[in-house]
Design a protein around this motif. Sequence first.
Motif, PDB file in Angstrom:
ATOM      1  N   MET A  54       0.839  -1.168   0.000  1.00 26.91           N
ATOM      2  CA  MET A  54       0.000   0.000   0.000  1.00 26.91           C
ATOM      3  C   MET A  54       0.890   1.239   0.000  1.00 26.91           C
ATOM      4  O   MET A  54       1.779   1.372   0.829  1.00 26.91           O
ATOM      5  CB  MET A  54      -0.899  -0.006   1.233  1.00 26.91           C
ATOM      6  N   SER A  62       1.159   4.941   0.825  1.00 32.17           N
ATOM      7  CA  SER A  62       0.420   5.906   1.630  1.00 32.17           C
ATOM      8  C   SER A  62       1.399   6.705   2.460  1.00 32.17           C
ATOM      9  O   SER A  62       2.596   6.412   2.503  1.00 32.17           O
ATOM     10  CB  SER A  62      -0.574   5.181   2.536  1.00 32.17           C
ATOM     11  N   PRO A  82       1.633   6.748   5.809  1.00 32.80           N
ATOM     12  CA  PRO A  82       2.306   5.897   6.797  1.00 32.80           C
ATOM     13  C   PRO A  82       3.438   5.068   6.194  1.00 32.80           C
ATOM     14  O   PRO A  82       4.484   4.896   6.822  1.00 32.80           O
ATOM     15  CB  PRO A  82       1.185   5.005   7.335  1.00 32.80           C
ATOM     16  N   SER A  83       3.268   4.573   4.981  1.00 34.18           N
ATOM     17  CA  SER A  83       4.326   3.803   4.329  1.00 34.18           C
ATOM     18  C   SER A  83       5.556   4.673   4.078  1.00 34.18           C
ATOM     19  O   SER A  83       6.691   4.206   4.210  1.00 34.18           O
ATOM     20  CB  SER A  83       3.828   3.233   3.006  1.00 34.18           C
ATOM     21  N   ILE A  98       7.531   4.857   7.219  1.00 38.83           N
ATOM     22  CA  ILE A  98       8.270   3.616   7.435  1.00 38.83           C
ATOM     23  C   ILE A  98       9.547   3.623   6.598  1.00 38.83           C
ATOM     24  O   ILE A  98      10.630   3.301   7.092  1.00 38.83           O
ATOM     25  CB  ILE A  98       7.400   2.377   7.089  1.00 38.83           C
ATOM     26  N   GLY A 131       6.916   2.613  13.037  1.00 43.62           N
ATOM     27  CA  GLY A 131       5.531   2.314  12.689  1.00 43.62           C
ATOM     28  C   GLY A 131       4.709   3.570  12.586  1.00 43.62           C
ATOM     29  O   GLY A 131       5.139   4.647  13.004  1.00 43.62           O
ATOM     30  N   TYR A 184      -5.425   1.351  10.910  1.00 49.26           N
ATOM     31  CA  TYR A 184      -4.504   0.220  10.824  1.00 49.26           C
ATOM     32  C   TYR A 184      -3.108   0.682  11.234  1.00 49.26           C
ATOM     33  O   TYR A 184      -2.806   1.876  11.194  1.00 49.26           O
ATOM     34  CB  TYR A 184      -4.472  -0.362   9.404  1.00 49.26           C
ATOM     35  N   THR A 237       0.939   0.231  10.536  1.00 50.84           N
ATOM     36  CA  THR A 237       1.963  -0.236   9.588  1.00 50.84           C
ATOM     37  C   THR A 237       3.288  -0.258  10.330  1.00 50.84           C
ATOM     38  O   THR A 237       3.619   0.685  11.031  1.00 50.84           O
ATOM     39  CB  THR A 237       2.060   0.719   8.384  1.00 50.84           C
ATOM     40  N   GLY A 238       4.037  -1.314  10.174  1.00 50.58           N
ATOM     41  CA  GLY A 238       5.325  -1.417  10.840  1.00 50.58           C
ATOM     42  C   GLY A 238       5.185  -1.984  12.230  1.00 50.58           C
ATOM     43  O   GLY A 238       4.229  -2.676  12.544  1.00 50.58           O
TER      44      GLY A 238
END
Length: 77
Positions: free
Chosen positions: A1, A3, A5-6, A9, A15, A73, A75-76
């Motif tokens: 994904m 985004s 948040p990605s 990371i 995270g 959600y 991530t990480g």
Amino acid sequence: MVSLPSAFIRAGFAGAVGSLWTVPEESTAQLMTSFYRLWQEKGIPPVQALAEAQKELRESEKFHHPFYWAAFYLTGV
């Protein structure tokens, strides 16, 4: 994904919490306050802290509908 948040990371953060759709400010504030309280003050791991914060909203009278809590959600981490 792909985004925001990605991107955090990839930049080196351990995270990030994101949402799949726009969620009203009041319920987001309540969820994030619970999340950080559970994680930072009680020492619960982030994944479990987010799940518990979502459960708190799910059990509330005002924000029980999944629209208010299911978008989030981690991530990480």
